[in-house]
Design a protein around this motif. Structure first.
Motif, PDB file in Angstrom:
ATOM      1  N   VAL A  69       1.052  -1.211   0.003  1.00  0.00           N
ATOM      2  CA  VAL A  69       0.088  -0.080   0.017  1.00  0.00           C
ATOM      3  C   VAL A  69       0.895   1.300   0.099  1.00  0.00           C
ATOM      4  O   VAL A  69       1.908   1.094   0.538  1.00  0.00           O
ATOM      5  CB  VAL A  69      -1.016   0.096   1.364  1.00  0.00           C
ATOM      6  N   VAL A  70       0.382   2.410  -0.575  1.00  0.00           N
ATOM      7  CA  VAL A  70       1.034   3.373  -0.315  1.00  0.00           C
ATOM      8  C   VAL A  70       0.361   4.215   0.995  1.00  0.00           C
ATOM      9  O   VAL A  70      -0.938   4.488   0.772  1.00  0.00           O
ATOM     10  CB  VAL A  70       0.888   4.367  -1.484  1.00  0.00           C
ATOM     11  N   LEU A  71       1.112   4.815   1.766  1.00  0.00           N
ATOM     12  CA  LEU A  71       0.773   5.406   3.070  1.00  0.00           C
ATOM     13  C   LEU A  71       0.942   7.012   2.896  1.00  0.00           C
ATOM     14  O   LEU A  71       2.140   7.229   2.546  1.00  0.00           O
ATOM     15  CB  LEU A  71       1.557   4.810   4.297  1.00  0.00           C
ATOM     16  N   ARG A  72       0.055   7.847   2.947  1.00  0.00           N
ATOM     17  CA  ARG A  72       0.352   9.265   3.003  1.00  0.00           C
ATOM     18  C   ARG A  72       0.271   9.756   4.444  1.00  0.00           C
ATOM     19  O   ARG A  72      -1.063   9.477   5.353  1.00  0.00           O
ATOM     20  CB  ARG A  72      -0.886   9.865   2.176  1.00  0.00           C
ATOM     21  N   GLU A  77       4.604  10.441   1.298  1.00  0.00           N
ATOM     22  CA  GLU A  77       3.997   9.261   1.094  1.00  0.00           C
ATOM     23  C   GLU A  77       5.011   7.988   0.991  1.00  0.00           C
ATOM     24  O   GLU A  77       6.265   8.470   0.401  1.00  0.00           O
ATOM     25  CB  GLU A  77       3.373   9.315  -0.528  1.00  0.00           C
ATOM     26  N   ARG A  78       4.785   7.051   1.328  1.00  0.00           N
ATOM     27  CA  ARG A  78       5.752   5.806   1.443  1.00  0.00           C
ATOM     28  C   ARG A  78       5.160   4.858   1.147  1.00  0.00           C
ATOM     29  O   ARG A  78       3.876   4.268   1.458  1.00  0.00           O
ATOM     30  CB  ARG A  78       6.314   5.928   2.910  1.00  0.00           C
ATOM     31  N   VAL A  85       4.771  -2.037   9.433  1.00  0.00           N
ATOM     32  CA  VAL A  85       3.977  -1.366  10.344  1.00  0.00           C
ATOM     33  C   VAL A  85       4.140   0.059  10.419  1.00  0.00           C
ATOM     34  O   VAL A  85       5.460   0.663  10.707  1.00  0.00           O
ATOM     35  CB  VAL A  85       4.483  -2.019  11.947  1.00  0.00           C
ATOM     36  N   ALA A  86       3.166   1.025  10.995  1.00  0.00           N
ATOM     37  CA  ALA A  86       3.362   2.313  11.295  1.00  0.00           C
ATOM     38  C   ALA A  86       2.313   2.577  12.273  1.00  0.00           C
ATOM     39  O   ALA A  86       1.224   1.804  12.442  1.00  0.00           O
ATOM     40  CB  ALA A  86       2.671   3.117   9.934  1.00  0.00           C
ATOM     41  N   CYS A  87       2.467   3.697  13.086  1.00  0.00           N
ATOM     42  CA  CYS A  87       1.810   3.893  14.222  1.00  0.00           C
ATOM     43  C   CYS A  87       1.203   5.532  14.121  1.00  0.00           C
ATOM     44  O   CYS A  87       2.071   6.430  13.391  1.00  0.00           O
ATOM     45  CB  CYS A  87       2.403   3.973  15.535  1.00  0.00           C
ATOM     46  N   THR A  97      -3.840   8.343   5.355  1.00  0.00           N
ATOM     47  CA  THR A  97      -4.688   7.533   4.323  1.00  0.00           C
ATOM     48  C   THR A  97      -3.883   6.570   3.837  1.00  0.00           C
ATOM     49  O   THR A  97      -2.861   6.628   3.744  1.00  0.00           O
ATOM     50  CB  THR A  97      -5.499   8.416   3.547  1.00  0.00           C
ATOM     51  N   VAL A  98      -4.526   5.552   3.153  1.00  0.00           N
ATOM     52  CA  VAL A  98      -3.918   4.195   2.450  1.00  0.00           C
ATOM     53  C   VAL A  98      -4.603   4.270   1.205  1.00  0.00           C
ATOM     54  O   VAL A  98      -5.841   4.222   0.907  1.00  0.00           O
ATOM     55  CB  VAL A  98      -4.065   3.125   3.245  1.00  0.00           C
TER      56      VAL A  98
END
Length: 152
Positions: A69-72, A77-78, A85-87, A97-98
């Motif tokens: 997934v792309v995490l914003r 973005e990453r 895992v992200a917190c 958002t994902v």
């Protein structure tokens, strides 16, 4: 009860908005949990999860189970892959958002503290949502007012 997050049967959102079609399942009530929550979601290619937002009184986590997934976040973005895992801490620093830009499905879990009272801010649209027992309201952020304005 024991569940396998890779094989867990999910239900499609009954009212998807274009670009935000995903499946999910909350295990919170099934487990009888009172203080924590766990949602499991699956995004088809090209779809997004919830709009960019942050919680004011709740921490959330993102655990990628399958795919990517792309995490914003406020940092940019990453791309995250299975095992990442992200917190997301409470407040503006935890905005997220994902979306799924890959060619395959993506599955992820989102543990959180179960909030009995909640406040969510949507920075892109200027909306907010607040709720608690017997009350839920979504609207747009507006001008700040003094504490006593409009009070008798």
């Amino acid at each position: 009860m024991i569940w396998n997050l890779r094989d867990l049967e999910l239900a499609a959102d009954p009212s998807p908005v274009a670009g935000h079609a995903f499946s999910g399942r909350s295990l919170t009530r099934e487990a009888g949990a009172k203080l924590t929550g766990l949602g499991v979601y699956e995004l088809p290619p090209g779809e997004k999860h919830w709009p960019y937002h942050f919680e004011l009184g709740e921490e959330e986590w993102l655990i990628v189970i399958e795919g990517e997934v792309v995490l914003r976040t406020p940092e940019g973005e990453r791309t995250m892959v299975a095992g990442d895992v992200a917190c997301f801490v409470a407040g503006a620093a935890g905005a997220h958002t994902v979306r799924n830009d890959s060619g395959g499905r993506a599955r992820f879990a989102m543990p959180s503290r179960e909030a009995h009272f909640g406040a969510t801010i949507y920075p892109d649209s200027g909306k907010f949502s607040i709720g608690g027992p017997g009350f839920q309201h979504r609207g747009y952020l507006g001008d700040a007012v003094p504490y006593w304005e409009g009070e008798a």
